[in-house]
Design a protein around this motif. Structure first.
Motif, PDB file in Angstrom:
ATOM      1  N   SER A  10       0.815  -1.227   0.000  1.00  7.54           N
ATOM      2  CA  SER A  10       0.000   0.000   0.000  1.00  7.54           C
ATOM      3  C   SER A  10       0.846   1.273   0.000  1.00  7.54           C
ATOM      4  CB  SER A  10      -0.965  -0.009   1.190  1.00  7.54           C
ATOM      5  OG  SER A  10      -0.251  -0.231   2.386  1.00  7.54           O
ATOM      6  N   GLN A  11       1.983   1.242   0.711  1.00  2.09           N
ATOM      7  CA  GLN A  11       2.806   2.463   0.756  1.00  2.09           C
ATOM      8  C   GLN A  11       3.374   2.791  -0.623  1.00  2.09           C
ATOM      9  OE1 GLN A  11       3.343  -0.340   2.575  1.00  2.09           O
ATOM     10  NE2 GLN A  11       4.060   0.133   4.636  1.00  2.09           N
ATOM     11  N   LEU A  12       3.721   1.760  -1.381  1.00  2.00           N
ATOM     12  CA  LEU A  12       4.207   1.997  -2.748  1.00  2.00           C
ATOM     13  C   LEU A  12       3.065   2.545  -3.613  1.00  2.00           C
ATOM     14  CD1 LEU A  12       6.254   1.655  -5.132  1.00  2.00           C
ATOM     15  CD2 LEU A  12       5.370  -0.669  -5.389  1.00  2.00           C
ATOM     16  N   ASN A  13       1.881   1.950  -3.470  1.00  8.77           N
ATOM     17  CA  ASN A  13       0.741   2.402  -4.278  1.00  8.77           C
ATOM     18  C   ASN A  13       0.364   3.844  -3.945  1.00  8.77           C
ATOM     19  OD1 ASN A  13       0.576   0.021  -5.709  1.00  8.77           O
ATOM     20  ND2 ASN A  13      -0.659  -0.980  -4.121  1.00  8.77           N
ATOM     21  N   ASN A  14       0.416   4.199  -2.656  1.00  4.65           N
ATOM     22  CA  ASN A  14       0.130   5.593  -2.280  1.00  4.65           C
ATOM     23  C   ASN A  14       1.142   6.528  -2.926  1.00  4.65           C
ATOM     24  OD1 ASN A  14      -1.946   4.731  -0.723  1.00  4.65           O
ATOM     25  ND2 ASN A  14      -0.796   4.779   1.219  1.00  4.65           N
ATOM     26  N   PHE A  15       2.402   6.122  -2.880  1.00  2.00           N
ATOM     27  CA  PHE A  15       3.459   6.946  -3.475  1.00  2.00           C
ATOM     28  C   PHE A  15       3.166   7.160  -4.968  1.00  2.00           C
ATOM     29  CE2 PHE A  15       7.391   6.754  -6.014  1.00  2.00           C
ATOM     30  CZ  PHE A  15       8.045   7.890  -5.570  1.00  2.00           C
ATOM     31  N   LEU A  16       2.807   6.090  -5.663  1.00  2.00           N
ATOM     32  CA  LEU A  16       2.563   6.209  -7.108  1.00  2.00           C
ATOM     33  C   LEU A  16       1.347   7.094  -7.383  1.00  2.00           C
ATOM     34  CD1 LEU A  16       3.266   2.516  -8.247  1.00  2.00           C
ATOM     35  CD2 LEU A  16       4.765   4.501  -8.485  1.00  2.00           C
ATOM     36  N   LYS A  23       5.120   7.897 -16.857  1.00  5.66           N
ATOM     37  CA  LYS A  23       5.208   6.486 -17.225  1.00  5.66           C
ATOM     38  C   LYS A  23       6.211   5.814 -16.289  1.00  5.66           C
ATOM     39  CE  LYS A  23       5.841   3.695 -21.350  1.00  5.66           C
ATOM     40  NZ  LYS A  23       5.853   3.640 -22.782  1.00  5.66           N
ATOM     41  N   ILE A  24       6.101   4.508 -16.153  1.00  8.46           N
ATOM     42  CA  ILE A  24       7.015   3.787 -15.258  1.00  8.46           C
ATOM     43  C   ILE A  24       7.884   2.832 -16.075  1.00  8.46           C
ATOM     44  CG2 ILE A  24       7.130   2.112 -13.362  1.00  8.46           C
ATOM     45  CD1 ILE A  24       4.457   3.196 -12.347  1.00  8.46           C
ATOM     46  N   PHE A  25       9.166   2.796 -15.753  1.00  7.45           N
ATOM     47  CA  PHE A  25      10.099   1.835 -16.360  1.00  7.45           C
ATOM     48  C   PHE A  25      10.661   0.984 -15.232  1.00  7.45           C
ATOM     49  CE2 PHE A  25       9.696   5.342 -19.200  1.00  7.45           C
ATOM     50  CZ  PHE A  25       9.658   4.748 -20.453  1.00  7.45           C
ATOM     51  N   ILE A  26      10.392  -0.307 -15.281  1.00 13.13           N
ATOM     52  CA  ILE A  26      10.853  -1.204 -14.206  1.00 13.13           C
ATOM     53  C   ILE A  26      12.086  -1.952 -14.701  1.00 13.13           C
ATOM     54  CG2 ILE A  26      10.234  -3.066 -12.620  1.00 13.13           C
ATOM     55  CD1 ILE A  26       7.271  -2.404 -13.129  1.00 13.13           C
ATOM     56  N   MET A  44       1.057  -4.072  -7.347  1.00 13.23           N
ATOM     57  CA  MET A  44       1.159  -2.654  -7.751  1.00 13.23           C
ATOM     58  C   MET A  44      -0.172  -2.198  -8.354  1.00 13.23           C
ATOM     59  SD  MET A  44       4.309  -1.095  -9.929  1.00 13.23           S
ATOM     60  CE  MET A  44       3.660  -1.054 -11.580  1.00 13.23           C
ATOM     61  N   GLU A  45      -0.702  -1.104  -7.807  1.00 11.68           N
ATOM     62  CA  GLU A  45      -1.967  -0.571  -8.336  1.00 11.68           C
ATOM     63  C   GLU A  45      -1.699   0.811  -8.889  1.00 11.68           C
ATOM     64  OE1 GLU A  45      -4.585  -0.637  -5.002  1.00 11.68           O
ATOM     65  OE2 GLU A  45      -4.554  -2.838  -4.920  1.00 11.68           O
ATOM     66  N   THR A  46      -1.802   0.946 -10.202  1.00  8.28           N
ATOM     67  CA  THR A  46      -1.563   2.243 -10.818  1.00  8.28           C
ATOM     68  C   THR A  46      -2.233   2.277 -12.186  1.00  8.28           C
ATOM     69  OG1 THR A  46       0.140   3.755 -11.641  1.00  8.28           O
ATOM     70  CG2 THR A  46       0.681   1.421 -11.726  1.00  8.28           C
ATOM     71  N   ASN A  47      -2.627   3.489 -12.593  1.00  3.16           N
ATOM     72  CA  ASN A  47      -3.194   3.633 -13.940  1.00  3.16           C
ATOM     73  C   ASN A  47      -2.117   3.955 -14.959  1.00  3.16           C
ATOM     74  OD1 ASN A  47      -5.786   3.284 -12.978  1.00  3.16           O
ATOM     75  ND2 ASN A  47      -5.955   5.460 -12.390  1.00  3.16           N
ATOM     76  N   LEU A  48      -0.913   4.125 -14.471  1.00 12.39           N
ATOM     77  CA  LEU A  48       0.178   4.513 -15.385  1.00 12.39           C
ATOM     78  C   LEU A  48       0.603   3.334 -16.248  1.00 12.39           C
ATOM     79  CD1 LEU A  48       2.388   6.437 -12.803  1.00 12.39           C
ATOM     80  CD2 LEU A  48       1.073   7.449 -14.686  1.00 12.39           C
ATOM     81  N   ASN A  49       1.044   3.659 -17.471  1.00 19.23           N
ATOM     82  CA  ASN A  49       1.628   2.609 -18.315  1.00 19.23           C
ATOM     83  C   ASN A  49       3.000   2.267 -17.783  1.00 19.23           C
ATOM     84  OD1 ASN A  49      -0.502   2.535 -20.093  1.00 19.23           O
ATOM     85  ND2 ASN A  49       0.327   4.257 -21.286  1.00 19.23           N
TER      86      ASN A  49
END
Ligand SMILES: NC(=O)c1ccc[n+]([C@@H]2O[C@H](COP(=O)([O-])OP(=O)(O)OC[C@H]3O[C@@H](n4cnc5c(N)ncnc54)[C@H](O)[C@@H]3O)[C@@H](O)[C@H]2O)c1
Ligand SMILES: O=C(O)C(=O)C[C@@H](O)[C@H](O)[C@H](O)COP(=O)(O)O
Ligand SMILES: [Zn+2]
Length: 348
Positions: A10-16, A23-26, A44-49
Motif C-alpha cells: 500500500s505504501q508503494l501504491n500511495n506513493f505512485l 510512465k514507469i520503467f521497471i 502494484m496498483e496504478t493507472n500509469l503505463n
C-alpha cells in the motif's frame, strides 16, 4: 526515505498515486524478473503505463555498454522527465538503474526496491550509483538519492545462500565500523539463513543511513563505509578481469580480514581484537584463493582507489570494534604484510 512494505504494497501504491509520473520503467535482471517482478506486479496498483527493462544478471553487466543500451531504450520509448524508473533487484540493478536514471535527460526520478540482503542493507541506501570501468569498480557514477526505498524482506526467500552470505559481509562491516552491539549480535548467528538475518536488517540500514546523512558526498565519515573495500575491491576487480567474478560481499569479507590485520600492524587495534574479527569472518566465509595475483597487480589497483589523494592510498581502518578511522596512510611494507598474512591463512 525508507519504507518497509506491507504485504499489500500500500505504501508503494500511495506513493505512485500521489506523484504525477508520466510512465514507469521497471528495471530487472533475469532472476528478479522471474522471482520478484510477479510479486510487484501482483500488488502494484496504478493507472500509469509501464515497461519492463531486463538485463542479464551479474556484475559483468554493470558497465557502460549496458548503461548505453538502457539510455537508448528510454529514448526509443520516449521516456520524458516525468518518467519514474523502478530499480527492482540487487546492488547491480540499483547501482546501474540509479546511474542511468540520474543521467538520462540530466536526471529522472527513480526508486529502489532492493531484492538481495546486500542491497536492502547497503546498496539501495545512500545514493551512490555507478558502473565499473575496465573492471575497476564503480569508477563512473553519480551521487543521486532515490525518491524512495521500499524494502520487502520476503524477497529474500528465493535468494541463493551465497548471495545471502555476501550481503551479510556488509552487515558485519556496519557493526565493525560503528556499532559493537550489532557486531556482537551478528556473530551469534550460527546458521546463516533468512530467518536469522532478517531481525538485524533494520540496524544495518540505520547505521548506513546515519553515516550517509552526516556526509553524503564522502568527504569524511562516509569513507568508513569503505572498510574492507580498498583491498576487497582490488581483488574483486582482478577476479572480474580474469572472467572469474566473485561476489562483492565475498571480496569485502576477504578485504576486512586483510584490513583488520593491517589495522593491527598500524597499531590501531590490539592483536586480540584483530584475531577476534578475523576468526569470526572466517567462520562464515571460505578461503578465497588469491595465489594468481601478485603484489604488483594488487598494488596497481590500490593506486587507483577512489579514496586516494596525492598518489597516496588512504585506508579506512577499524580503530576498535565499533569504530573506524579514515584517510589512514599505511606503510607499503604493512600493506604487503597484510596480503601475505591472508595468503598464509590458506595453510593455517
Ligand atoms: N551503491 C552502494 O552503496 C553499494 C553498496 C554495496 C554494494 N554495491 C554494489 O552492489 C553490487 C552487488 O549487489 P548484490 O550482491 O545485490 O548483487 P546482484 O545485484 O548481482 O544480485 C545478486 C544475484 O542475486 C539475484 N537475485 C536478486 N534478488 C533475488 C531474489 N530475491 N531471488 C533470487 N535471486 C535474486 C540476482 O539476479 C543476482 O544473480 C556490486 O556491484 C557492488 O559494487 C553498491
Ligand atoms: O555507501 C558507501 O559509501 C559505501 O562505501 C558502501 C560500500 O559497501 C559499497 O560497496 C560502495 O559501492 C563502495 O563505493 P566506492 O565509492 O568504493 O566504489
Ligand atoms: Zn560494499
Amino acid at each position: 526515505m525508507i519504507t518497509i512494505l506491507n504485504d499489500d504494497f500500500s505504501q508503494l501504491n500511495n506513493f505512485l498515486h500521489e506523484k504525477s509520473f508520466s510512465k514507469i520503467f521497471i528495471l530487472v535482471d533475469e532472476n528478479t524478473h522471474e522471482y520478484c517482478l510477479p510479486v510487484l506486479l501482483g500488488n502494484m496498483e496504478t493507472n500509469l503505463n509501464f515497461e519492463i527493462l531486463e538485463i542479464e544478471a551479474g556484475e559483468e553487466m554493470k558497465n557502460i555498454q549496458t548503461a548505453n543500451q538502457l539510455w537508448e531504450i528510454l529514448t526509443e520509448m520516449q521516456a520524458d522527465r516525468k518518467a519514474l524508473v523502478i530499480n527492482l533487484g540487487g546492488g547491480v540493478i540499483t547501482d546501474m538503474g540509479g546511474f542511468v536514471a540520474s543521467t538520462y535527460k540530466r536526471g529522472v526520478q527513480f526508486i529502489n526496491i532492493p531484492t538481495t540482503l546486500l542491497s536492502m542493507c547497503d546498496a539501495s541506501i545512500g545514493g551512490k550509483t555507478g558502473i565499473d570501468l575496465m573492471h575497476y569498480k564503480n569508477m563512473v557514477g553519480t551521487f543521486a538519492f532515490p525518491e524512495q526505498i521500499f524494502i520487502y524482506p520476503k524477497f529474500l526467500e528465493t535468494l541463493p545462500f551465497k548471495e545471502l552470505r555476501s550481503g551479510f559481509a556488509e552487515m558485519l562491516k556496519h557493526g565493525l565500523i560503528a556499532d559493537k552491539a550489532h557486531w556482537e549480535s551478528l556473530i551469534q548467528v550460527h546458521k546463516l539463513d533468512v530467518e536469522a538475518v532478517v531481525p538485524h536488517i533494520q540496524t544495518s540500514m540505520d547505521i548506513k543511513q546515519d553515516v550517509v546523512e552526516k556526509d553524503f558526498h564522502e568527504r569524511n565519515i562516509r569513507k568508513t563505509l569503505n572498510f574492507g573495500h580498498t583491498i576487497g575491491h582490488s581483488i574483486e576487480s582482478l577476479c572480474l578481469s580474469q572472467g572469474n567474478p566473485i561476489l562483492h560481499g565475498e571480496a569485502v569479507a576477504m578485504g576486512m580480514i586483510c584490513e583488520a590485520h593491517l589495522a593491527y600492524l598500524e597499531d590501531l587495534i590490539t592483536q586480540q581484537d584483530a584475531d577476534g574479527i578475523i576468526e569470526n569472518i572466517q567462520r562464515y566465509y571460505p578461503y578465497l584463493d588469491i595465489s594468481d595475483f601478485t603484489d604488483e597487480s594488487i598494488t596497481a589497483l590500490l593506486l587507483n582507489d577512489k579514496k586516494n589523494t596525492d598518489s597516496k592510498i588512504n585506508f579506512s581502518l577499524v580503530s576498535g570494534i565499533g569504530s573506524c578511522t579514515y584517510d589512514h596512510q599505511c606503510s607499503q611494507e604493512n600493506i604487503l604484510k597484510s596480503l601475505d598474512f591472508y595468503r598464509k591463512l590458506n595453510n593455517a
